[in-house]
Motif scaffolding. Structure first.
Motif, PDB file in Angstrom:
ATOM      1  N   PRO A  79       0.813  -1.226   0.000  1.00 29.43           N
ATOM      2  CA  PRO A  79       0.000   0.000   0.000  1.00 29.43           C
ATOM      3  C   PRO A  79       0.843   1.270   0.000  1.00 29.43           C
ATOM      4  O   PRO A  79       1.868   1.345   0.676  1.00 29.43           O
ATOM      5  N   PHE A  80       0.413   2.243  -0.793  1.00 31.01           N
ATOM      6  CA  PHE A  80       0.990   3.583  -0.868  1.00 31.01           C
ATOM      7  C   PHE A  80       2.398   3.623  -1.459  1.00 31.01           C
ATOM      8  O   PHE A  80       3.105   4.599  -1.291  1.00 31.01           O
ATOM      9  N   GLN A  81       2.827   2.588  -2.162  1.00 28.86           N
ATOM     10  CA  GLN A  81       4.161   2.575  -2.765  1.00 28.86           C
ATOM     11  C   GLN A  81       4.129   2.818  -4.261  1.00 28.86           C
ATOM     12  O   GLN A  81       5.009   3.433  -4.804  1.00 28.86           O
ATOM     13  N   GLY A  82       3.122   2.296  -4.948  1.00 25.60           N
ATOM     14  CA  GLY A  82       3.028   2.515  -6.384  1.00 25.60           C
ATOM     15  C   GLY A  82       2.771   1.231  -7.136  1.00 25.60           C
ATOM     16  O   GLY A  82       2.301   0.240  -6.579  1.00 25.60           O
ATOM     17  N   LEU A  83       3.115   1.228  -8.417  1.00 21.58           N
ATOM     18  CA  LEU A  83       2.906   0.074  -9.281  1.00 21.58           C
ATOM     19  C   LEU A  83       3.662   0.289 -10.583  1.00 21.58           C
ATOM     20  O   LEU A  83       3.699   1.403 -11.103  1.00 21.58           O
ATOM     21  N   ALA A  84       4.258  -0.762 -11.099  1.00 22.58           N
ATOM     22  CA  ALA A  84       4.910  -0.711 -12.414  1.00 22.58           C
ATOM     23  C   ALA A  84       4.232  -1.745 -13.304  1.00 22.58           C
ATOM     24  O   ALA A  84       4.003  -2.875 -12.884  1.00 22.58           O
ATOM     25  N   PHE A  85       3.897  -1.341 -14.533  1.00 19.44           N
ATOM     26  CA  PHE A  85       3.231  -2.252 -15.459  1.00 19.44           C
ATOM     27  C   PHE A  85       3.588  -1.885 -16.888  1.00 19.44           C
ATOM     28  O   PHE A  85       4.142  -0.820 -17.149  1.00 19.44           O
ATOM     29  N   CYS A  86       3.254  -2.770 -17.814  1.00 20.00           N
ATOM     30  CA  CYS A  86       3.541  -2.561 -19.228  1.00 20.00           C
ATOM     31  C   CYS A  86       2.246  -2.592 -20.028  1.00 20.00           C
ATOM     32  O   CYS A  86       1.333  -3.353 -19.713  1.00 20.00           O
ATOM     33  N   VAL A  87       2.207  -1.768 -21.060  1.00 18.67           N
ATOM     34  CA  VAL A  87       1.054  -1.696 -21.951  1.00 18.67           C
ATOM     35  C   VAL A  87       1.555  -1.985 -23.359  1.00 18.67           C
ATOM     36  O   VAL A  87       2.531  -1.378 -23.805  1.00 18.67           O
ATOM     37  N   PRO A  88       0.908  -2.916 -24.079  1.00 16.66           N
ATOM     38  CA  PRO A  88       1.344  -3.185 -25.444  1.00 16.66           C
ATOM     39  C   PRO A  88       1.116  -1.980 -26.355  1.00 16.66           C
ATOM     40  O   PRO A  88       0.150  -1.251 -26.195  1.00 16.66           O
ATOM     41  N   VAL A  89       2.020  -1.781 -27.287  1.00 16.50           N
ATOM     42  CA  VAL A  89       1.930  -0.681 -28.243  1.00 16.50           C
ATOM     43  C   VAL A  89       1.763  -1.295 -29.627  1.00 16.50           C
ATOM     44  O   VAL A  89       2.614  -2.060 -30.071  1.00 16.50           O
ATOM     45  N   ASP A  90       0.652  -0.960 -30.287  1.00 17.82           N
ATOM     46  CA  ASP A  90       0.386  -1.527 -31.606  1.00 17.82           C
ATOM     47  C   ASP A  90       1.224  -0.894 -32.697  1.00 17.82           C
ATOM     48  O   ASP A  90       1.728  -1.569 -33.577  1.00 17.82           O
ATOM     49  N   GLY A  91       1.370   0.407 -32.656  1.00 21.38           N
ATOM     50  CA  GLY A  91       2.100   1.092 -33.712  1.00 21.38           C
ATOM     51  C   GLY A  91       3.174   1.995 -33.150  1.00 21.38           C
ATOM     52  O   GLY A  91       2.984   2.647 -32.140  1.00 21.38           O
ATOM     53  N   THR A  92       4.310   1.983 -33.810  1.00 22.30           N
ATOM     54  CA  THR A  92       5.425   2.834 -33.377  1.00 22.30           C
ATOM     55  C   THR A  92       5.962   3.575 -34.597  1.00 22.30           C
ATOM     56  O   THR A  92       7.160   3.572 -34.847  1.00 22.30           O
ATOM     57  N   GLY A  93       5.069   4.201 -35.340  1.00 18.90           N
ATOM     58  CA  GLY A  93       5.462   4.893 -36.561  1.00 18.90           C
ATOM     59  C   GLY A  93       6.671   5.791 -36.362  1.00 18.90           C
ATOM     60  O   GLY A  93       6.681   6.650 -35.498  1.00 18.90           O
ATOM     61  N   GLY A  94       7.695   5.556 -37.146  1.00 16.34           N
ATOM     62  CA  GLY A  94       8.899   6.377 -37.076  1.00 16.34           C
ATOM     63  C   GLY A  94       9.928   5.901 -36.071  1.00 16.34           C
ATOM     64  O   GLY A  94      11.021   6.465 -35.985  1.00 16.34           O
ATOM     65  N   ILE A  95       9.615   4.880 -35.279  1.00 18.40           N
ATOM     66  CA  ILE A  95      10.563   4.367 -34.283  1.00 18.40           C
ATOM     67  C   ILE A  95      10.918   2.930 -34.646  1.00 18.40           C
ATOM     68  O   ILE A  95      10.043   2.084 -34.801  1.00 18.40           O
ATOM     69  N   ASP A  96      12.194   2.648 -34.765  1.00 15.68           N
ATOM     70  CA  ASP A  96      12.670   1.301 -35.080  1.00 15.68           C
ATOM     71  C   ASP A  96      12.914   0.563 -33.764  1.00 15.68           C
ATOM     72  O   ASP A  96      13.947   0.735 -33.128  1.00 15.68           O
ATOM     73  N   ILE A  97      11.934  -0.232 -33.336  1.00 14.18           N
ATOM     74  CA  ILE A  97      12.036  -0.944 -32.064  1.00 14.18           C
ATOM     75  C   ILE A  97      13.180  -1.949 -32.091  1.00 14.18           C
ATOM     76  O   ILE A  97      13.850  -2.178 -31.098  1.00 14.18           O
ATOM     77  N   GLY A  98      13.448  -2.541 -33.248  1.00 14.41           N
ATOM     78  CA  GLY A  98      14.577  -3.470 -33.373  1.00 14.41           C
ATOM     79  C   GLY A  98      15.900  -2.774 -33.082  1.00 14.41           C
ATOM     80  O   GLY A  98      16.761  -3.296 -32.375  1.00 14.41           O
ATOM     81  N   ALA A  99      16.065  -1.572 -33.613  1.00  9.66           N
ATOM     82  CA  ALA A  99      17.285  -0.792 -33.350  1.00  9.66           C
ATOM     83  C   ALA A  99      17.363  -0.411 -31.884  1.00  9.66           C
ATOM     84  O   ALA A  99      18.446  -0.442 -31.282  1.00  9.66           O
ATOM     85  N   LEU A 100      16.229  -0.071 -31.289  1.00 13.52           N
ATOM     86  CA  LEU A 100      16.193   0.250 -29.861  1.00 13.52           C
ATOM     87  C   LEU A 100      16.628  -0.959 -29.038  1.00 13.52           C
ATOM     88  O   LEU A 100      17.440  -0.850 -28.115  1.00 13.52           O
ATOM     89  N   HIS A 101      16.109  -2.136 -29.397  1.00 18.13           N
ATOM     90  CA  HIS A 101      16.484  -3.363 -28.685  1.00 18.13           C
ATOM     91  C   HIS A 101      17.986  -3.638 -28.837  1.00 18.13           C
ATOM     92  O   HIS A 101      18.656  -3.992 -27.871  1.00 18.13           O
ATOM     93  N   ARG A 102      18.514  -3.474 -30.039  1.00 16.01           N
ATOM     94  CA  ARG A 102      19.952  -3.701 -30.245  1.00 16.01           C
ATOM     95  C   ARG A 102      20.786  -2.739 -29.415  1.00 16.01           C
ATOM     96  O   ARG A 102      21.804  -3.111 -28.834  1.00 16.01           O
ATOM     97  N   HIS A 103      20.352  -1.493 -29.310  1.00 15.57           N
ATOM     98  CA  HIS A 103      21.064  -0.499 -28.504  1.00 15.57           C
ATOM     99  C   HIS A 103      21.045  -0.897 -27.021  1.00 15.57           C
ATOM    100  O   HIS A 103      22.068  -0.840 -26.342  1.00 15.57           O
ATOM    101  N   ILE A 104      19.887  -1.315 -26.539  1.00  9.48           N
ATOM    102  CA  ILE A 104      19.767  -1.730 -25.136  1.00  9.48           C
ATOM    103  C   ILE A 104      20.646  -2.944 -24.879  1.00  9.48           C
ATOM    104  O   ILE A 104      21.372  -3.006 -23.888  1.00  9.48           O
ATOM    105  N   THR A 105      20.600  -3.919 -25.776  1.00  7.46           N
ATOM    106  CA  THR A 105      21.401  -5.128 -25.620  1.00  7.46           C
ATOM    107  C   THR A 105      22.893  -4.803 -25.603  1.00  7.46           C
ATOM    108  O   THR A 105      23.654  -5.360 -24.817  1.00  7.46           O
ATOM    109  N   LYS A 106      23.294  -3.862 -26.429  1.00  3.73           N
ATOM    110  CA  LYS A 106      24.715  -3.502 -26.517  1.00  3.73           C
ATOM    111  C   LYS A 106      25.197  -2.774 -25.255  1.00  3.73           C
ATOM    112  O   LYS A 106      26.325  -2.961 -24.830  1.00  3.73           O
ATOM    113  N   HIS A 107      24.331  -1.975 -24.613  1.00  4.51           N
ATOM    114  CA  HIS A 107      24.747  -1.141 -23.506  1.00  4.51           C
ATOM    115  C   HIS A 107      24.356  -1.645 -22.122  1.00  4.51           C
ATOM    116  O   HIS A 107      24.845  -1.123 -21.122  1.00  4.51           O
ATOM    117  N   ALA A 108      23.465  -2.608 -22.033  1.00  2.00           N
ATOM    118  CA  ALA A 108      23.061  -3.129 -20.719  1.00  2.00           C
ATOM    119  C   ALA A 108      24.121  -4.091 -20.189  1.00  2.00           C
ATOM    120  O   ALA A 108      24.808  -4.755 -20.967  1.00  2.00           O
TER     121      ALA A 108
END
Length: 117
Positions: free
Chosen positions: A83-112
């Motif tokens: 209670p009173f701490q918060g919550l973290a959750f994920c929401v699916p995104v259908d469209g990401t016009g103009g954003i290359d999610i694959g490139a984002l994933h590769r960047h995260i994988t390279k730097h994490a």
């Protein structure tokens, strides 16, 4: 590659820890919003006043695996489901016009950190 919107609503004093978890897991950017929260049933304080907690909302568009990993780690390590701490959750995104999610994933994988993937 699927995208998810990570949404974390955390008590203000947990903001820095939440940002650090996201950073450690590979998130390279997020939007932070100041907020106030109410719970039901309402939390009554001195003199019968309703408590409106100061909160921070963290929002980040990430690849599915990274978003889920961050949300699970925040909920566990920051005890967000209490209670009173918060919550973290994920929401699916259908469209990401103009954003290359694959490139984002590769960047995260390279730097994490390797032990986090």
């Amino acid at each position: 590659m699927k995208a998810k919107l990570l949404v974390a609503v955390v008590a203000h004093e947990l903001e820095e820890a939440a940002r650090e978890i996201a950073r450690e897991e590979g998130a390279r950017g997020m939007t932070l919003l100041d907020a106030r929260g109410m719970n039901f049933p309402e939390h009554i304080t001195f003199f019968g006043l309703t408590y409106l907690g100061i909160e921070t909302v963290l929002v980040a568009l990430l690849d599915e695996g990274t978003a889920v990993r961050i949300a699970e780690r925040m909920n566990l390590e920051l005890k967000l489901l209490e209670p009173f701490q918060g919550l973290a959750f994920c929401v699916p995104v259908d469209g990401t016009g103009g954003i290359d999610i694959g490139a984002l994933h590769r960047h995260i994988t390279k730097h994490a950190p390797v032990d986090r993937l």
